[in-house]
Design a protein around this motif. Structure first.
Motif, PDB file in Angstrom:
ATOM      1  N   GLN A  41       0.826  -1.208   0.000  1.00 40.66           N
ATOM      2  CA  GLN A  41       0.000   0.000   0.000  1.00 40.66           C
ATOM      3  C   GLN A  41       0.863   1.263   0.000  1.00 40.66           C
ATOM      4  O   GLN A  41       0.468   2.291  -0.534  1.00 40.66           O
ATOM      5  CB  GLN A  41      -0.943   0.005   1.202  1.00 40.66           C
ATOM      6  CG  GLN A  41      -2.059  -0.997   1.132  1.00 40.66           C
ATOM      7  CD  GLN A  41      -1.666  -2.400   1.605  1.00 40.66           C
ATOM      8  OE1 GLN A  41      -0.509  -2.686   1.870  1.00 40.66           O
ATOM      9  NE2 GLN A  41      -2.646  -3.289   1.671  1.00 40.66           N
ATOM     10  N   LYS A  44       1.708   2.260  -3.573  1.00 40.95           N
ATOM     11  CA  LYS A  44       0.541   2.827  -4.262  1.00 40.95           C
ATOM     12  C   LYS A  44       0.308   4.267  -3.830  1.00 40.95           C
ATOM     13  O   LYS A  44       0.023   5.137  -4.652  1.00 40.95           O
ATOM     14  CB  LYS A  44      -0.704   1.984  -3.978  1.00 40.95           C
ATOM     15  CG  LYS A  44      -0.709   0.656  -4.674  1.00 40.95           C
ATOM     16  CD  LYS A  44      -1.993  -0.095  -4.388  1.00 40.95           C
ATOM     17  CE  LYS A  44      -2.010  -1.413  -5.113  1.00 40.95           C
ATOM     18  NZ  LYS A  44      -3.254  -2.162  -4.903  1.00 40.95           N
ATOM     19  N   ILE A  45       0.441   4.511  -2.552  1.00 38.21           N
ATOM     20  CA  ILE A  45       0.230   5.865  -2.037  1.00 38.21           C
ATOM     21  C   ILE A  45       1.328   6.799  -2.544  1.00 38.21           C
ATOM     22  O   ILE A  45       1.059   7.943  -2.912  1.00 38.21           O
ATOM     23  CB  ILE A  45       0.169   5.854  -0.494  1.00 38.21           C
ATOM     24  CG1 ILE A  45      -1.140   5.222  -0.059  1.00 38.21           C
ATOM     25  CG2 ILE A  45       0.293   7.248   0.066  1.00 38.21           C
ATOM     26  CD1 ILE A  45      -1.273   5.035   1.422  1.00 38.21           C
ATOM     27  N   LYS A  47       2.997   6.581  -5.368  1.00 41.30           N
ATOM     28  CA  LYS A  47       2.728   6.876  -6.782  1.00 41.30           C
ATOM     29  C   LYS A  47       1.590   7.884  -6.921  1.00 41.30           C
ATOM     30  O   LYS A  47       1.664   8.812  -7.732  1.00 41.30           O
ATOM     31  CB  LYS A  47       2.393   5.596  -7.544  1.00 41.30           C
ATOM     32  CG  LYS A  47       3.599   4.729  -7.796  1.00 41.30           C
ATOM     33  CD  LYS A  47       3.224   3.462  -8.525  1.00 41.30           C
ATOM     34  CE  LYS A  47       4.436   2.561  -8.668  1.00 41.30           C
ATOM     35  NZ  LYS A  47       4.112   1.282  -9.305  1.00 41.30           N
ATOM     36  N   LYS A  48       0.548   7.707  -6.138  1.00 40.92           N
ATOM     37  CA  LYS A  48      -0.583   8.628  -6.199  1.00 40.92           C
ATOM     38  C   LYS A  48      -0.155  10.037  -5.761  1.00 40.92           C
ATOM     39  O   LYS A  48      -0.546  11.034  -6.373  1.00 40.92           O
ATOM     40  CB  LYS A  48      -1.724   8.125  -5.316  1.00 40.92           C
ATOM     41  CG  LYS A  48      -2.979   8.938  -5.445  1.00 40.92           C
ATOM     42  CD  LYS A  48      -4.143   8.321  -4.708  1.00 40.92           C
ATOM     43  CE  LYS A  48      -5.373   9.174  -4.928  1.00 40.92           C
ATOM     44  NZ  LYS A  48      -6.547   8.621  -4.320  1.00 40.92           N
ATOM     45  N   GLN A  51       1.842  11.656  -8.557  1.00 40.58           N
ATOM     46  CA  GLN A  51       0.965  12.138  -9.622  1.00 40.58           C
ATOM     47  C   GLN A  51       0.261  13.430  -9.221  1.00 40.58           C
ATOM     48  O   GLN A  51       0.101  14.341 -10.028  1.00 40.58           O
ATOM     49  CB  GLN A  51      -0.087  11.072  -9.967  1.00 40.58           C
ATOM     50  CG  GLN A  51       0.462   9.872 -10.672  1.00 40.58           C
ATOM     51  CD  GLN A  51      -0.579   8.775 -10.826  1.00 40.58           C
ATOM     52  OE1 GLN A  51      -1.656   8.823 -10.244  1.00 40.58           O
ATOM     53  NE2 GLN A  51      -0.247   7.748 -11.598  1.00 40.58           N
ATOM     54  N   GLU A  52      -0.132  13.503  -7.962  1.00 39.31           N
ATOM     55  CA  GLU A  52      -0.823  14.680  -7.450  1.00 39.31           C
ATOM     56  C   GLU A  52       0.047  15.932  -7.529  1.00 39.31           C
ATOM     57  O   GLU A  52      -0.433  17.012  -7.853  1.00 39.31           O
ATOM     58  CB  GLU A  52      -1.181  14.428  -5.971  1.00 39.31           C
ATOM     59  CG  GLU A  52      -2.616  14.628  -5.632  1.00 39.31           C
ATOM     60  CD  GLU A  52      -2.862  14.290  -4.178  1.00 39.31           C
ATOM     61  OE1 GLU A  52      -2.462  15.086  -3.304  1.00 39.31           O
ATOM     62  OE2 GLU A  52      -3.461  13.232  -3.916  1.00 39.31           O
ATOM     63  N   ARG A 112       1.208  16.647   2.568  1.00 41.03           N
ATOM     64  CA  ARG A 112       0.616  15.457   1.957  1.00 41.03           C
ATOM     65  C   ARG A 112       1.374  14.187   2.366  1.00 41.03           C
ATOM     66  O   ARG A 112       0.765  13.152   2.596  1.00 41.03           O
ATOM     67  CB  ARG A 112       0.599  15.600   0.425  1.00 41.03           C
ATOM     68  CG  ARG A 112      -0.370  16.650  -0.072  1.00 41.03           C
ATOM     69  CD  ARG A 112      -1.822  16.293   0.179  1.00 41.03           C
ATOM     70  NE  ARG A 112      -2.180  15.127  -0.599  1.00 41.03           N
ATOM     71  CZ  ARG A 112      -2.830  14.074  -0.135  1.00 41.03           C
ATOM     72  NH1 ARG A 112      -3.258  14.035   1.102  1.00 41.03           N
ATOM     73  NH2 ARG A 112      -3.091  13.051  -0.909  1.00 41.03           N
ATOM     74  N   LEU A 170      -6.920   0.601  -0.870  1.00 38.55           N
ATOM     75  CA  LEU A 170      -6.220   1.861  -1.003  1.00 38.55           C
ATOM     76  C   LEU A 170      -7.014   2.890  -0.216  1.00 38.55           C
ATOM     77  O   LEU A 170      -8.178   3.140  -0.494  1.00 38.55           O
ATOM     78  CB  LEU A 170      -6.098   2.270  -2.466  1.00 38.55           C
ATOM     79  CG  LEU A 170      -5.200   3.448  -2.751  1.00 38.55           C
ATOM     80  CD1 LEU A 170      -3.772   3.168  -2.276  1.00 38.55           C
ATOM     81  CD2 LEU A 170      -5.174   3.754  -4.219  1.00 38.55           C
TER      82      LEU A 170
END
Length: 172
Positions: A41, A44-45, A47-48, A51-52, A112, A170
């Motif tokens: 996880q 995934k976080i 990468k997100k 992107q943000e 973030r 997620l």
């Protein structure tokens, strides 16, 4: 007064030892840092989050290139004095804006990342609770808080395995 003391003593002698909290404590350890780095996880976080923040990063990069090109242009000896003064004013203005954008980006990025870290730690805490309840453990300790312990079960890999099983979750 003697009777109250005797009653209290009897309660302590007969009732307290039979309480589950004092009977047969099951203590386990885990390595929170290893879990944090190993769970899917987290990737995934990350990468997100990337992107943000990518659009803001591109804006800063574009402004930086413009700023550097103006500095290079200022070094041209063929420019008139008036043109050099104009470019210097633009450089000062762009530097101020660029520093503000970088500061805002840094603050936003840190905020973030902290939110993401807290959500991951909360998720890990839930996983630890699931493992502890399933194994009927009374106490789960992080190995970083222990100076010495002998013959205690380590549930780190159990938590990682549970996280891998719940890979599709997620939570950000």
């Amino acid at each position: 007064m003697k009777h109250i003391f005797k009653i209290t003593l009897l309660i302590m002698v007969f009732i307290v030892p039979f309480n589950n909290a004092y009977c047969c404590p099951k203590i386990v350890v885990m390595n929170i840092a290893k879990i944090f780095n190993a769970i899917p996880q987290k990737e995934k976080i990350a990468k997100k989050l990337e992107q943000e923040l990518h659009a803001d990063f591109l804006v800063i990069e574009k402004m930086k290139k413009s700023f550097l090109s103006k500095i290079k242009k200022l070094k041209n000896k063929k420019l008139s004095k008036k043109a050099k003064e104009e470019i210097q004013k633009e450089i000062i203005y762009e530097k101020k804006i660029l520093l503000q954008k970088i500061e805002y980006f840094t603050q936003k990025n840190n905020q973030r990342q902290e939110q993401a870290r807290n959500k991951i730690l909360f998720f890990i805490s839930k996983l630890i609770n699931i493992i502890a309840e399933k194994g009927h453990y009374n106490l789960v300790l992080d190995v970083s808080t222990i100076a010495y312990i002998k013959n205690v079960k380590d549930i780190t890999n159990d938590v990682i395995d549970l996280a891998i099983q719940q890979d599709n979750i997620l939570f950000i």
